[in-house]
Scaffold this motif. Sequence first.
Motif, PDB file in Angstrom:
ATOM      1  N   VAL A  31     110.592 -14.271  22.193  1.00 39.35           N
ATOM      2  CA  VAL A  31     110.116 -14.666  23.555  1.00 39.35           C
ATOM      3  C   VAL A  31     109.691 -13.939  25.077  1.00 39.35           C
ATOM      4  O   VAL A  31     111.474 -13.413  25.227  1.00 39.35           O
ATOM      5  CB  VAL A  31     110.302 -16.095  23.397  1.00 39.35           C
ATOM      6  CG1 VAL A  31     109.785 -16.738  24.407  1.00 39.35           C
ATOM      7  CG2 VAL A  31     110.311 -16.924  22.005  1.00 39.35           C
ATOM      8  N   SER A  32     109.391 -14.370  25.730  1.00 33.85           N
ATOM      9  CA  SER A  32     109.095 -13.935  27.195  1.00 33.85           C
ATOM     10  C   SER A  32     109.442 -15.162  27.501  1.00 33.85           C
ATOM     11  O   SER A  32     110.664 -15.841  27.382  1.00 33.85           O
ATOM     12  CB  SER A  32     108.525 -13.286  27.649  1.00 33.85           C
ATOM     13  OG  SER A  32     107.127 -12.848  27.571  1.00 33.85           O
ATOM     14  N   VAL A  33     110.884 -14.358  28.672  1.00 30.96           N
ATOM     15  CA  VAL A  33     111.907 -14.501  29.322  1.00 30.96           C
ATOM     16  C   VAL A  33     110.406 -15.941  30.584  1.00 30.96           C
ATOM     17  O   VAL A  33     110.241 -15.434  31.492  1.00 30.96           O
ATOM     18  CB  VAL A  33     112.728 -14.181  30.117  1.00 30.96           C
ATOM     19  CG1 VAL A  33     113.914 -13.318  29.366  1.00 30.96           C
ATOM     20  CG2 VAL A  33     112.471 -13.043  31.949  1.00 30.96           C
ATOM     21  N   SER A  34     111.911 -16.608  30.794  1.00 30.99           N
ATOM     22  CA  SER A  34     110.571 -17.606  31.689  1.00 30.99           C
ATOM     23  C   SER A  34     110.648 -17.405  33.025  1.00 30.99           C
ATOM     24  O   SER A  34     110.086 -17.264  33.791  1.00 30.99           O
ATOM     25  CB  SER A  34     111.743 -19.322  31.430  1.00 30.99           C
ATOM     26  OG  SER A  34     112.466 -19.395  32.221  1.00 30.99           O
ATOM     27  N   TYR A  39     115.584 -11.784  36.051  1.00 33.34           N
ATOM     28  CA  TYR A  39     116.020 -11.194  35.259  1.00 33.34           C
ATOM     29  C   TYR A  39     116.276  -9.866  35.890  1.00 33.34           C
ATOM     30  O   TYR A  39     116.566  -9.401  36.061  1.00 33.34           O
ATOM     31  CB  TYR A  39     115.124 -11.246  34.099  1.00 33.34           C
ATOM     32  CG  TYR A  39     115.609 -10.115  33.111  1.00 33.34           C
ATOM     33  CD1 TYR A  39     116.489  -9.961  32.314  1.00 33.34           C
ATOM     34  CD2 TYR A  39     115.595  -9.232  33.176  1.00 33.34           C
ATOM     35  CE1 TYR A  39     116.951  -9.527  31.211  1.00 33.34           C
ATOM     36  CE2 TYR A  39     115.983  -7.684  31.938  1.00 33.34           C
ATOM     37  CZ  TYR A  39     116.809  -7.575  31.130  1.00 33.34           C
ATOM     38  OH  TYR A  39     116.684  -7.306  30.816  1.00 33.34           O
ATOM     39  N   ARG A  40     115.353  -9.508  36.639  1.00 36.07           N
ATOM     40  CA  ARG A  40     115.432  -8.626  37.666  1.00 36.07           C
ATOM     41  C   ARG A  40     116.711  -8.218  38.546  1.00 36.07           C
ATOM     42  O   ARG A  40     116.662  -7.109  38.484  1.00 36.07           O
ATOM     43  CB  ARG A  40     114.171  -7.649  38.368  1.00 36.07           C
ATOM     44  CG  ARG A  40     112.648  -6.859  36.612  1.00 36.07           C
ATOM     45  CD  ARG A  40     111.661  -7.757  37.200  1.00 36.07           C
ATOM     46  NE  ARG A  40     110.439  -7.295  36.568  1.00 36.07           N
ATOM     47  CZ  ARG A  40     109.258  -8.129  35.711  1.00 36.07           C
ATOM     48  NH1 ARG A  40     109.123  -9.408  36.840  1.00 36.07           N
ATOM     49  NH2 ARG A  40     108.837  -7.523  34.882  1.00 36.07           N
ATOM     50  N   SER A  41     116.361  -8.962  38.974  1.00 43.26           N
ATOM     51  CA  SER A  41     117.804  -9.393  39.976  1.00 43.26           C
ATOM     52  C   SER A  41     119.174  -9.085  39.843  1.00 43.26           C
ATOM     53  O   SER A  41     119.589  -8.838  40.437  1.00 43.26           O
ATOM     54  CB  SER A  41     117.232 -10.719  41.545  1.00 43.26           C
ATOM     55  OG  SER A  41     118.532 -10.162  41.860  1.00 43.26           O
ATOM     56  N   ILE A  63     120.204  -2.864  28.839  1.00 46.19           N
ATOM     57  CA  ILE A  63     118.950  -4.433  29.697  1.00 46.19           C
ATOM     58  C   ILE A  63     118.394  -3.720  30.885  1.00 46.19           C
ATOM     59  O   ILE A  63     117.066  -4.277  30.550  1.00 46.19           O
ATOM     60  CB  ILE A  63     120.370  -5.378  30.081  1.00 46.19           C
ATOM     61  CG1 ILE A  63     121.058  -4.309  31.815  1.00 46.19           C
ATOM     62  CG2 ILE A  63     120.542  -5.663  29.068  1.00 46.19           C
ATOM     63  CD1 ILE A  63     121.308  -6.012  32.189  1.00 46.19           C
ATOM     64  N   CYS A  64     117.975  -2.087  30.984  1.00 46.93           N
ATOM     65  CA  CYS A  64     117.085  -1.761  32.121  1.00 46.93           C
ATOM     66  C   CYS A  64     116.372  -1.508  31.370  1.00 46.93           C
ATOM     67  O   CYS A  64     114.990  -1.377  32.488  1.00 46.93           O
ATOM     68  CB  CYS A  64     117.681  -1.550  33.678  1.00 46.93           C
ATOM     69  SG  CYS A  64     119.384  -2.098  34.586  1.00 46.93           S
ATOM     70  N   ASP A  69     109.154  -6.055  31.151  1.00 51.83           N
ATOM     71  CA  ASP A  69     108.404  -6.827  30.125  1.00 51.83           C
ATOM     72  C   ASP A  69     109.933  -7.489  29.937  1.00 51.83           C
ATOM     73  O   ASP A  69     109.906  -7.590  28.549  1.00 51.83           O
ATOM     74  CB  ASP A  69     107.773  -6.419  29.040  1.00 51.83           C
ATOM     75  CG  ASP A  69     107.209  -7.778  28.342  1.00 51.83           C
ATOM     76  OD1 ASP A  69     107.583  -8.776  28.867  1.00 51.83           O
ATOM     77  OD2 ASP A  69     106.449  -7.351  27.882  1.00 51.83           O
ATOM     78  N   PRO A  70     110.780  -8.158  30.262  1.00 53.89           N
ATOM     79  CA  PRO A  70     112.214  -8.905  29.700  1.00 53.89           C
ATOM     80  C   PRO A  70     111.830 -10.328  28.516  1.00 53.89           C
ATOM     81  O   PRO A  70     111.128 -11.078  28.709  1.00 53.89           O
ATOM     82  CB  PRO A  70     112.919  -9.474  30.491  1.00 53.89           C
ATOM     83  CG  PRO A  70     111.961  -9.413  31.942  1.00 53.89           C
ATOM     84  CD  PRO A  70     111.062  -8.550  31.491  1.00 53.89           C
ATOM     85  N   ARG A  71     112.432  -9.985  27.910  1.00 53.03           N
ATOM     86  CA  ARG A  71     112.568 -11.021  26.676  1.00 53.03           C
ATOM     87  C   ARG A  71     113.725 -11.604  26.727  1.00 53.03           C
ATOM     88  O   ARG A  71     114.956 -10.945  27.105  1.00 53.03           O
ATOM     89  CB  ARG A  71     112.089 -10.200  25.310  1.00 53.03           C
ATOM     90  CG  ARG A  71     110.874  -9.199  25.283  1.00 53.03           C
ATOM     91  CD  ARG A  71     110.055 -10.661  24.998  1.00 53.03           C
ATOM     92  NE  ARG A  71     108.346  -9.545  25.764  1.00 53.03           N
ATOM     93  CZ  ARG A  71     107.530 -10.159  25.200  1.00 53.03           C
ATOM     94  NH1 ARG A  71     107.311 -11.153  24.450  1.00 53.03           N
ATOM     95  NH2 ARG A  71     106.055  -8.833  25.107  1.00 53.03           N
TER      96      ARG A  71
END
Length: 142
Positions: A31-34, A39-41, A63-64, A69-71
């Motif tokens: 599932v995509s993160v909210s 997440y990127r920060s 993780i990078c 498209d972080p999940r």
Amino acid sequence: MLDILERAGMSHCKPSSTPVDTHSKLPADGVSVSDPSQYRSLAGALQYLTFTRPDIAYAVQQICLYMHDPREPHLSALKRILRYLQGTLDLGLHLHRTSPADLTVYTDADWAASFSPACTEPLFKILLLKAMFGRTEKYCSG
């Protein structure tokens, strides 16, 4: 490190003994993160932290890979790194300013004269402030 933990809301989290789960591979789906920007920060902050915390370099690199498209599994992996940091706040490399900031480069001055295809790469070592941060070596067989 404390500011990263605070930004993530994990300043009082339960520590983890390792930064990554060694028994499973990080999946690409889920599932995509909210909040992908958070997440990127956080991933970027952890990437910067690897200069003084090389023990988390592999976990942060993993993780990078998913910053575009972080999940949820990626966010869980990021949080595990943060939990590891919570338990190891006293670890890390201490960089001190020295005077002057010397940059020294050593290289094989005759590498271009080698006619062996196995010896076409230059050899060099880079020392900044008496600490090596770049090096390549090629051993020639003939």
